[in-house]
Design a protein around this motif. Sequence first.
Motif, PDB file in Angstrom:
ATOM      1  N   ARG A  47       0.833  -1.208   0.000  1.00  0.00           N
ATOM      2  CA  ARG A  47       0.000   0.000   0.000  1.00  0.00           C
ATOM      3  C   ARG A  47       0.868   1.258   0.000  1.00  0.00           C
ATOM      4  O   ARG A  47       0.555   2.252  -0.642  1.00  0.00           O
ATOM      5  CB  ARG A  47      -0.931   0.008   1.218  1.00  0.00           C
ATOM      6  N   PHE A  48       1.966   1.152   0.716  1.00  0.00           N
ATOM      7  CA  PHE A  48       2.912   2.273   0.731  1.00  0.00           C
ATOM      8  C   PHE A  48       3.476   2.516  -0.671  1.00  0.00           C
ATOM      9  O   PHE A  48       3.510   3.640  -1.168  1.00  0.00           O
ATOM     10  CB  PHE A  48       4.045   1.998   1.722  1.00  0.00           C
ATOM     11  N   LEU A  49       3.931   1.428  -1.314  1.00  0.00           N
ATOM     12  CA  LEU A  49       4.535   1.567  -2.639  1.00  0.00           C
ATOM     13  C   LEU A  49       3.525   2.058  -3.672  1.00  0.00           C
ATOM     14  O   LEU A  49       3.874   2.750  -4.620  1.00  0.00           O
ATOM     15  CB  LEU A  49       5.160   0.229  -3.080  1.00  0.00           C
ATOM     16  N   GLU A  50       2.272   1.672  -3.456  1.00  0.00           N
ATOM     17  CA  GLU A  50       1.218   2.127  -4.371  1.00  0.00           C
ATOM     18  C   GLU A  50       0.737   3.524  -4.003  1.00  0.00           C
ATOM     19  O   GLU A  50      -0.153   4.053  -4.648  1.00  0.00           O
ATOM     20  CB  GLU A  50       0.035   1.150  -4.325  1.00  0.00           C
ATOM     21  N   LYS A  51       1.284   4.071  -2.950  1.00  0.00           N
ATOM     22  CA  LYS A  51       0.914   5.394  -2.416  1.00  0.00           C
ATOM     23  C   LYS A  51      -0.549   5.448  -2.011  1.00  0.00           C
ATOM     24  O   LYS A  51      -1.273   6.390  -2.304  1.00  0.00           O
ATOM     25  CB  LYS A  51       1.230   6.491  -3.445  1.00  0.00           C
ATOM     26  N   LYS A  52      -0.985   4.394  -1.341  1.00  0.00           N
ATOM     27  CA  LYS A  52      -2.380   4.343  -0.904  1.00  0.00           C
ATOM     28  C   LYS A  52      -2.476   4.256   0.598  1.00  0.00           C
ATOM     29  O   LYS A  52      -3.522   4.018   1.159  1.00  0.00           O
ATOM     30  CB  LYS A  52      -3.042   3.104  -1.499  1.00  0.00           C
ATOM     31  N   PHE A  98      -2.590  -9.281 -11.250  1.00  0.00           N
ATOM     32  CA  PHE A  98      -1.285  -8.642 -11.080  1.00  0.00           C
ATOM     33  C   PHE A  98      -0.847  -7.951 -12.377  1.00  0.00           C
ATOM     34  O   PHE A  98      -0.386  -6.813 -12.373  1.00  0.00           O
ATOM     35  CB  PHE A  98      -0.236  -9.670 -10.642  1.00  0.00           C
ATOM     36  N   LEU A  99      -1.014  -8.643 -13.496  1.00  0.00           N
ATOM     37  CA  LEU A  99      -0.603  -8.070 -14.782  1.00  0.00           C
ATOM     38  C   LEU A  99      -1.472  -6.868 -15.172  1.00  0.00           C
ATOM     39  O   LEU A  99      -0.968  -5.895 -15.736  1.00  0.00           O
ATOM     40  CB  LEU A  99      -0.633  -9.131 -15.883  1.00  0.00           C
ATOM     41  N   MET A 100      -2.751  -6.963 -14.858  1.00  0.00           N
ATOM     42  CA  MET A 100      -3.633  -5.821 -15.155  1.00  0.00           C
ATOM     43  C   MET A 100      -3.172  -4.585 -14.391  1.00  0.00           C
ATOM     44  O   MET A 100      -3.183  -3.471 -14.912  1.00  0.00           O
ATOM     45  CB  MET A 100      -5.085  -6.147 -14.776  1.00  0.00           C
ATOM     46  N   GLY A 133      -1.343  -1.004 -15.997  1.00  0.00           N
ATOM     47  CA  GLY A 133      -1.446   0.218 -15.201  1.00  0.00           C
ATOM     48  C   GLY A 133      -2.856   0.559 -14.767  1.00  0.00           C
ATOM     49  O   GLY A 133      -3.195   1.725 -14.588  1.00  0.00           O
ATOM     50  N   LYS A 134      -3.696  -0.455 -14.611  1.00  0.00           N
ATOM     51  CA  LYS A 134      -5.089  -0.185 -14.230  1.00  0.00           C
ATOM     52  C   LYS A 134      -5.216   0.041 -12.730  1.00  0.00           C
ATOM     53  O   LYS A 134      -4.504  -0.556 -11.935  1.00  0.00           O
ATOM     54  CB  LYS A 134      -5.977  -1.360 -14.656  1.00  0.00           C
ATOM     55  N   LYS A 135      -6.156   0.885 -12.377  1.00  0.00           N
ATOM     56  CA  LYS A 135      -6.409   1.149 -10.964  1.00  0.00           C
ATOM     57  C   LYS A 135      -7.169  -0.023 -10.348  1.00  0.00           C
ATOM     58  O   LYS A 135      -7.861  -0.761 -11.061  1.00  0.00           O
ATOM     59  CB  LYS A 135      -7.249   2.427 -10.821  1.00  0.00           C
ATOM     60  N   HIS A 136      -7.057  -0.158  -9.033  1.00  0.00           N
ATOM     61  CA  HIS A 136      -7.711  -1.279  -8.356  1.00  0.00           C
ATOM     62  C   HIS A 136      -9.217  -1.331  -8.630  1.00  0.00           C
ATOM     63  O   HIS A 136      -9.764  -2.390  -8.917  1.00  0.00           O
ATOM     64  CB  HIS A 136      -7.474  -1.207  -6.838  1.00  0.00           C
ATOM     65  N   HIS A 137      -9.872  -0.153  -8.569  1.00  0.00           N
ATOM     66  CA  HIS A 137     -11.321  -0.173  -8.770  1.00  0.00           C
ATOM     67  C   HIS A 137     -11.695  -0.518 -10.210  1.00  0.00           C
ATOM     68  O   HIS A 137     -12.715  -1.136 -10.467  1.00  0.00           O
ATOM     69  CB  HIS A 137     -11.955   1.152  -8.313  1.00  0.00           C
ATOM     70  N   GLU A 138     -10.827  -0.138 -11.147  1.00  0.00           N
ATOM     71  CA  GLU A 138     -11.090  -0.503 -12.554  1.00  0.00           C
ATOM     72  C   GLU A 138     -11.044  -2.018 -12.735  1.00  0.00           C
ATOM     73  O   GLU A 138     -11.878  -2.610 -13.416  1.00  0.00           O
ATOM     74  CB  GLU A 138     -10.057   0.150 -13.477  1.00  0.00           C
ATOM     75  N   ILE A 139     -10.039  -2.619 -12.123  1.00  0.00           N
ATOM     76  CA  ILE A 139      -9.922  -4.073 -12.221  1.00  0.00           C
ATOM     77  C   ILE A 139     -11.127  -4.740 -11.571  1.00  0.00           C
ATOM     78  O   ILE A 139     -11.719  -5.678 -12.119  1.00  0.00           O
ATOM     79  CB  ILE A 139      -8.616  -4.561 -11.542  1.00  0.00           C
ATOM     80  N   LYS A 163     -11.165  -5.302  -2.420  1.00  0.00           N
ATOM     81  CA  LYS A 163     -10.400  -6.039  -1.415  1.00  0.00           C
ATOM     82  C   LYS A 163      -9.744  -7.281  -2.048  1.00  0.00           C
ATOM     83  O   LYS A 163      -8.571  -7.576  -1.805  1.00  0.00           O
ATOM     84  CB  LYS A 163     -11.341  -6.440  -0.262  1.00  0.00           C
ATOM     85  N   THR A 164     -10.509  -7.985  -2.889  1.00  0.00           N
ATOM     86  CA  THR A 164      -9.979  -9.176  -3.546  1.00  0.00           C
ATOM     87  C   THR A 164      -8.834  -8.798  -4.486  1.00  0.00           C
ATOM     88  O   THR A 164      -7.795  -9.468  -4.532  1.00  0.00           O
ATOM     89  CB  THR A 164     -11.078  -9.903  -4.367  1.00  0.00           C
ATOM     90  N   VAL A 165      -9.031  -7.712  -5.219  1.00  0.00           N
ATOM     91  CA  VAL A 165      -7.971  -7.244  -6.124  1.00  0.00           C
ATOM     92  C   VAL A 165      -6.696  -7.020  -5.329  1.00  0.00           C
ATOM     93  O   VAL A 165      -5.608  -7.506  -5.692  1.00  0.00           O
ATOM     94  CB  VAL A 165      -8.399  -5.936  -6.833  1.00  0.00           C
ATOM     95  N   GLU A 166      -6.820  -6.305  -4.226  1.00  0.00           N
ATOM     96  CA  GLU A 166      -5.653  -5.998  -3.407  1.00  0.00           C
ATOM     97  C   GLU A 166      -4.983  -7.271  -2.881  1.00  0.00           C
ATOM     98  O   GLU A 166      -3.769  -7.429  -2.978  1.00  0.00           O
ATOM     99  CB  GLU A 166      -6.056  -5.085  -2.243  1.00  0.00           C
ATOM    100  N   THR A 167      -5.793  -8.155  -2.351  1.00  0.00           N
ATOM    101  CA  THR A 167      -5.245  -9.399  -1.802  1.00  0.00           C
ATOM    102  C   THR A 167      -4.426 -10.156  -2.854  1.00  0.00           C
ATOM    103  O   THR A 167      -3.321 -10.651  -2.578  1.00  0.00           O
ATOM    104  CB  THR A 167      -6.383 -10.319  -1.310  1.00  0.00           C
ATOM    105  N   GLN A 168      -4.979 -10.214  -4.066  1.00  0.00           N
ATOM    106  CA  GLN A 168      -4.281 -10.948  -5.129  1.00  0.00           C
ATOM    107  C   GLN A 168      -2.958 -10.271  -5.490  1.00  0.00           C
ATOM    108  O   GLN A 168      -1.945 -10.929  -5.700  1.00  0.00           O
ATOM    109  CB  GLN A 168      -5.163 -11.068  -6.381  1.00  0.00           C
ATOM    110  N   ILE A 169      -2.964  -8.951  -5.556  1.00  0.00           N
ATOM    111  CA  ILE A 169      -1.740  -8.229  -5.893  1.00  0.00           C
ATOM    112  C   ILE A 169      -0.679  -8.440  -4.812  1.00  0.00           C
ATOM    113  O   ILE A 169       0.490  -8.701  -5.105  1.00  0.00           O
ATOM    114  CB  ILE A 169      -2.033  -6.724  -6.098  1.00  0.00           C
ATOM    115  N   TYR A 170      -1.085  -8.377  -3.560  1.00  0.00           N
ATOM    116  CA  TYR A 170      -0.127  -8.569  -2.471  1.00  0.00           C
ATOM    117  C   TYR A 170       0.422  -9.992  -2.478  1.00  0.00           C
ATOM    118  O   TYR A 170       1.589 -10.232  -2.202  1.00  0.00           O
ATOM    119  CB  TYR A 170      -0.770  -8.255  -1.113  1.00  0.00           C
TER     120      TYR A 170
END
Lengths: 343, 189
Positions: free
Chosen positions: A13-18, B135-137, B142-148, B157-164
Amino acid sequence: MEEPLDYTELIARFLEKKIDEDEFADLTNWINESYKNRKIFDQYNEVWQLSNVVFNEGYYNTDAGWDSLHNRITINNTVKNSKIRLIKANQLIIWKVASVAAMVVAALFFGLFFQKKPKLSTNQFVTIQSPRGQKSKVILADSTVVWLNSDSQLTYSNDFDGEIRLVTLSGEGYFDVKKDRKRPFIVRTLNADVKVFGTRFNVCSYSDEQLTEATLEEGKIAVNIIGKVNPVEVTPGQRMVFDKQSDEISLKMVDTKLYTSWKDNKLRFDDAVFADVVKKLERWYDVKIILDKDLKYSERYTMCIKTESLREVLKRLKLTTPMSFKIEEEKVFIYPKIRLPMN
Amino acid sequence: MTDTIEHRIILGDEQAFELLYRRYFVRLCAFANKFLNDPQSSEEVVQDIFLKLWENRVTIRSDGSGKSFLFQAVHNKSLNLLAHQKVVNRYSEMIKTVYFHTEEFDAHESLMAKELNLRIQTIINDLAPECKKIFLMSRSEGKKHHEIAEELHISIKTVETQIYRALKKLRTELSDYIVILAIFLFFNI
C-alpha cells in the motif's frame, strides 16, 4: 500460524501510495523494529521497481537516454576544446607539432613508417599505437620519452599539466621519465599502476598475457597491483612480476638489459622457454606462429636478435632444437623434425 | 586484442561505453527509483553518473567490476539527493528511515543478477491464473484497483489481496534465487 499483521500489505500500500495515516505509523514502527524488517522492505521495494521495468517495456527509455547523453558528451567536448584553443592555443599547437615531430623522429630512428598517426580526438585523449612488428618512440609534453613496443598502445590526456602525469598503457613500453618531485608520473595498466617521479623503467602488460611486469633501471618505482593494499617498491636492477592467474608477486634481481634492449632494436632471450620465444617473435615480426601439437618445449634459449630476418632466426633455432619450419606469408608452421632412419 | 570493456572505456572507446550504458541503464534507473520514487529524477541521476564516468574515465579506478562501481555511485548520489531534498513527504520520510539507519545496507542483488527478466516472468507464470491476471492488469496495463474490480466483477479487497499475494511470491522466490545465484558465483561454477 497466523501473523499478527501482514506487513506485505502495508508495504504494498505504501509503494502504491495508498497508505493512510494510521497504516503509515504502523509501518514506520515495524521498520524501526529490526534490521530484518528493513531488509524485507528493501526486497519488496526492489521487486516493485523490477516489476515496473519487466512488465512495462520502455518505462525507462534507453535509446532516448543514450541520445541525450551522447549529445551532452559531444557538447562538453566542443566547449572544452574551444576553451583550450582560446586560452592556450600556442601551447597546444607547439604540443601538436612536438608530438608529430616525435613520431617523425621515431620513424627515422627505427626506419619504419606508421599506419596510425597521433590524433587529437574530440574527447581530448591522445592515443599512440604501435602496430605488430613495429616500434615507436614518443616524447611527451613534459619531455618524458616513451618507447612503445609492437602491438602496444599508449593513451594520455592532452591536458598533461594536472597534478599527476597519467598515461594508460596496453602492451609494453620503456619509460624515461622527466624528474618532477611534485607531480608523480603514473603508468596505468589493466592490473597495476606504476607510480614514479623520475626514472627509467620498462612496463609490460599485454592483455592476452598472464604476467604484468615492471623492470627498473634507475631511480625508484612503486607498483600498485589492483586489489592489493600495499604497493610493491622496486629498486634498480629489480624486476617485478605479477601473475594474475595465481595472484602472486615476485621480485628478483635481473640483468635489466634483457627486458629493455628491445627499444634499441635488439630482442634478447636469456634462458627463455620456447613458448616465450614464440610469443615475442610473433610480435617482433608480426607473424602468426603455429606450433605442431607434437612439439616438445624442453629447450631453453639464450640469444640476441638484431637485424636478422625471421628466416635467419628460425634457422638458428633449428640448430639447437629438433624442429622444422615452413613460412607461408604471415604464418609460420613449426613442427618436429622428421627423424630419418640412420644409415 | 581482447580487452575488457572497462579497459576499452579508459582508452576512450565510445562503443564500449555505449555497450555498458545500454546494458545497465534500465536496471540502474530502477535501482535509483528505489530511493527517489520519481522515474524522471532517477533517469537524471543515472545520466549524471554515466557522464561523470566518461569524463573521468582515466582517473576513475574501480576495483573489480565497472558494474558494481555504477551501482555504488547511483546509490550514493540518490541518497545524497534524498538527504538534501527540500520538500519532505511521507514517501521520502519512510525511505530515509529504511536506508539511512543501516550503513551496511546495499541491496541491489536482484538488479545485478543475470537472466532476471526471464526469472520474474517464470514466477509470474507460475501464479494461480486469477492472481496472475490481476497482477498483470495492475502492473503491466497500469489499471487502478477499482477498474480491475469493475471489469472482473470482484471486490476491491480481492484485487488488493491478489496483488499482495503476487508481490509476496516474487519477493520470496527472488530472494531464494539470489541466494542460490550468490553461492554459484562464490564457487565459480
